[in-house]
Design a protein around this motif. Structure first.
Motif, short mmCIF file in Angstrom:
data_model
loop_
_atom_site.label_atom_id
_atom_site.label_comp_id
_atom_site.label_asym_id
_atom_site.label_seq_id
_atom_site.Cartn_x
_atom_site.Cartn_y
_atom_site.Cartn_z
N GLU A 157 0.83 -1.22 0.00
CA GLU A 157 0.00 0.00 0.00
C GLU A 157 0.86 1.25 0.00
O GLU A 157 0.47 2.28 -0.52
N ALA A 158 2.04 1.16 0.60
CA ALA A 158 2.91 2.34 0.69
C ALA A 158 3.20 2.90 -0.71
O ALA A 158 3.20 4.11 -0.90
N PHE A 159 3.41 2.00 -1.68
CA PHE A 159 3.70 2.46 -3.05
C PHE A 159 2.47 3.11 -3.68
O PHE A 159 2.58 4.10 -4.38
N VAL A 160 1.30 2.52 -3.42
CA VAL A 160 0.07 3.11 -3.98
C VAL A 160 -0.13 4.50 -3.38
O VAL A 160 -0.43 5.47 -4.09
N ASN A 161 0.10 4.63 -2.07
CA ASN A 161 -0.04 5.93 -1.40
C ASN A 161 0.93 6.96 -1.96
O ASN A 161 0.63 8.15 -1.98
N MET A 162 2.08 6.49 -2.43
CA MET A 162 3.08 7.42 -2.97
C MET A 162 2.62 8.07 -4.26
O MET A 162 3.25 9.00 -4.75
N THR A 163 1.53 7.57 -4.85
CA THR A 163 1.02 8.23 -6.06
C THR A 163 -0.04 9.27 -5.67
O THR A 163 -0.53 10.00 -6.52
N GLN A 164 -0.40 9.31 -4.39
CA GLN A 164 -1.48 10.17 -3.93
C GLN A 164 -0.99 11.30 -3.03
O GLN A 164 -1.74 12.20 -2.70
N ARG A 165 0.26 11.22 -2.58
CA ARG A 165 0.76 12.29 -1.69
C ARG A 165 2.04 12.86 -2.28
O ARG A 165 2.70 12.21 -3.06
N SER A 166 2.38 14.08 -1.87
CA SER A 166 3.48 14.78 -2.54
C SER A 166 4.84 14.30 -2.08
O SER A 166 5.00 13.77 -0.98
N VAL A 167 5.81 14.53 -2.93
CA VAL A 167 7.19 14.17 -2.60
C VAL A 167 7.66 15.01 -1.41
O VAL A 167 8.40 14.53 -0.55
N ALA A 168 7.22 16.26 -1.32
CA ALA A 168 7.62 17.11 -0.20
C ALA A 168 7.17 16.50 1.12
O ALA A 168 7.95 16.37 2.07
N GLU A 169 5.90 16.10 1.16
CA GLU A 169 5.33 15.51 2.37
C GLU A 169 6.11 14.25 2.78
O GLU A 169 6.47 14.08 3.94
N SER A 170 6.38 13.38 1.80
CA SER A 170 7.09 12.14 2.11
C SER A 170 8.50 12.39 2.62
O SER A 170 8.98 11.71 3.52
N LEU A 171 9.18 13.36 2.03
CA LEU A 171 10.57 13.62 2.44
C LEU A 171 10.63 14.30 3.80
O LEU A 171 11.49 13.98 4.63
N LEU A 172 9.71 15.23 4.05
CA LEU A 172 9.70 15.89 5.35
C LEU A 172 9.45 14.85 6.44
O LEU A 172 10.03 14.91 7.52
N GLU A 173 8.62 13.87 6.11
CA GLU A 173 8.30 12.81 7.06
C GLU A 173 9.52 11.97 7.44
O GLU A 173 9.63 11.50 8.57
N VAL A 174 10.45 11.77 6.48
CA VAL A 174 11.65 10.97 6.84
C VAL A 174 12.78 11.87 7.33
O VAL A 174 13.92 11.43 7.45
N GLY A 175 12.45 13.13 7.63
CA GLY A 175 13.44 13.98 8.29
C GLY A 175 14.29 14.84 7.37
O GLY A 175 15.29 15.40 7.80
#
Length: 469
Positions: A157-175
């Motif tokens: 599901e993580a990969f499917v979610n990666m098509t629905q949320r922004s790269v900024a959001e994902s990167l900020l989340e990993v610090g």
């Protein structure tokens, strides 16, 4: 047996699909490929001073296994690398400059951005490592009936979610810090997609992988892959624009009638199998679908206009803070997301045929630059970037999906044996993504045709593939 099959479009998607269909269905399958404009699609070249240059789709990631294979099979060569340095420009100054010395670069990134750089690398590597599973699945003949299923099999599901949320959001989340996102990530995405850090995380990861890894290109131009694959499959290329596809049934099987327009007038032909590899969005295509029940729905989403200007001229280095052009060290300039910056990126490009004696022009000499922007550059803007110029060649494209607007991913299966390839661009747009999707569509068509349903949308493939080894 499968009688004739049609592929709509002769860009990389169409030529790879034709090649893979023949691989799986065998050499006896008759292939018609419809192309209105010219073989190669977006992999086009322009001529400056009797030399050819890529106008788009320029670099291929080192891990692009299908593209590597095509080059090998076709006896093509990798283009010689010509080293150059890049920098990120904010409109006022350079926020990041590359040096000759790799370790110093790393040190600079550390100094500026601390651990963000490392976190970014780990994030991209993790995505790529999972993505690479697709080659194993495809080698074992597994296919997926939707883009979601394909993504799920690689990264859940993580990969499917990666098509629905922004790269900024994902990167900020990993610090990764906001500053690193604004300075570096924004610049890479502007240069590859002409869009902001709001593009979906998956498309972003693919573009960042290309920026980090080593990349290559085809000697003579990347479009040689398309013409080569079509020749190899002995496909019948029909110079015509497809206007509609209508459904007929015969003996319980679907039969598709493809209607087209060429310089000779209108025509149509019947096929057992059709793959559409051109975008089916109202702004991009006007193919109608008739007699389908339920009807084939409209495709949501729009495309980002982007303009490529190939300029032969003298760079105005003082705009970039280098009054003496001899001292300008960069061959590639990326830009941050600054409101008054009118271009996304520019690079000093080399011809598609690079001889052993070739050397890059010195910064004070006239060179060929490729400038990417959203709108065509006006005279004043050209004057800002160039002291003077001999020629400007402009290509306007609707190249990439407008990612921020995308909600659901387009379908792969439009009807029993009618497939859609270009939807994959909404996951990420690169040559290798297109090749992966082409292989998937060919396997899917084959597995459906031969009713090998256990080879479609299988769960827990990692485990199954291990057992088969």
């Amino acid at each position: 047996p499968l009688s004739p099959a049609a592929v709509v479009g002769a860009g990389l998607g169409g030529s790879a699909t034709a090649y893979f269909l023949q691989q799986h269905f065998g050499p006896q399958v008759q292939l018609d490929v419809y192309e209105a404009a010219g073989v190669g699609g977006r992999l086009a070249t322009v001529t400056v001073n009797k030399q050819q240059y890529e106008s788009r789709g320029a670099s291929i990631h080192a891990l692009s296994l299908h593209m590597q294979d095509f080059v090998k099979i076709l006896g093509l060569k990798h283009r010689r690398e010509v080293a150059g340095k890049s920098a990120i420009f904010s409109g006022e100054h350079f926020v990041l400059e590359e040096t000759d010395w790799y370790l110093l670069n790393l040190f600079r990134l550390w100094w500026h951005y601390g651990i963000s750089f490392l976190r970014l690398q780990m994030w991209v590597e993790e995505v790529m490592e999972k993505f690479m599973r697709i080659y194993k699945y495809q080698a074992h003949g597994y296919a997926f009936s939707s883009l979601e299923e394909l993504l799920r099999s690689l990264g859940g599901e993580a990969f499917v979610n990666m098509t629905q949320r922004s790269v900024a959001e994902s990167l900020l989340e990993v610090g990764v810090t906001q500053r690193f996102v604004d300075d570096v990530i924004a610049a890479v995405l502007r240069s590859s997609y002409g869009q902001s850090v709001l593009v979906p995380a998956f498309a972003g990861a693919m573009s960042l992988a290309g920026a980090q890894g080593s990349t290559w290109a085809v000697e003579g131009g990347n479009k040689l892959v398309c013409s080569g694959l079509l020749k190899l499959t002995k496909a019948n290329v029909i110079s015509a624009r497809v206007t509609g596809i209508s459904l007929h049934s015969s003996e319980g099987r679907a039969l598709y009638q493809v209607h087209y327009e060429s310089t000779e007038g209108q025509g149509s032909a019947f096929y057992d199998l059709v793959v559409v590899t051109t975008p089916l969005h109202p702004s991009r295509s006007n193919i109608t679908f008739d007699n389908f029940d339920p009807p084939i729905a409209d495709f949501p989403g729009s495309f980002q206009p982007s303009v490529t200007s190939v300029v032969h001229g003298y760079l105005n280095s003082s705009y970039f803070g280098f009054p003496d052009p001899k001292l300008f060290p960069f061959t590639s300039i990326l830009t941050t997301d600054t409101p008054d910056l009118f271009f996304h990126a520019m690079d000093n490009i080399c011809p598609v045929n690079i001889s052993a004696a070739f050397r890059r022009k010195q910064p004070q000499e006239a060179a060929v630059w490729r400038v990417l922007s959203q709108q065509p550059l006006d005279k004043q803007q050209l004057k800002t970037l160039f002291r003077s110029y001999y020629s400007v060649q402009v290509a306007e494209w609707q190249t990439y999906p407008r990612y921020d607007a995308a909600k659901a991913l387009p379908p792969v299966v439009l009807h029993q044996s009618l497939f859609y390839l270009s939807g994959v661009e909404w996951v990420a747009s690169s040559m290798e993504m297109t090749a992966v999707a082409a292989k998937n569509v060919a396997l899917l068509a084959y597995n459906l045709w031969h009713q090998e349903l256990e080879k479609i949308d299988q769960k827990d493939l990692m485990h199954k593939v291990k057992m088969e080894l």
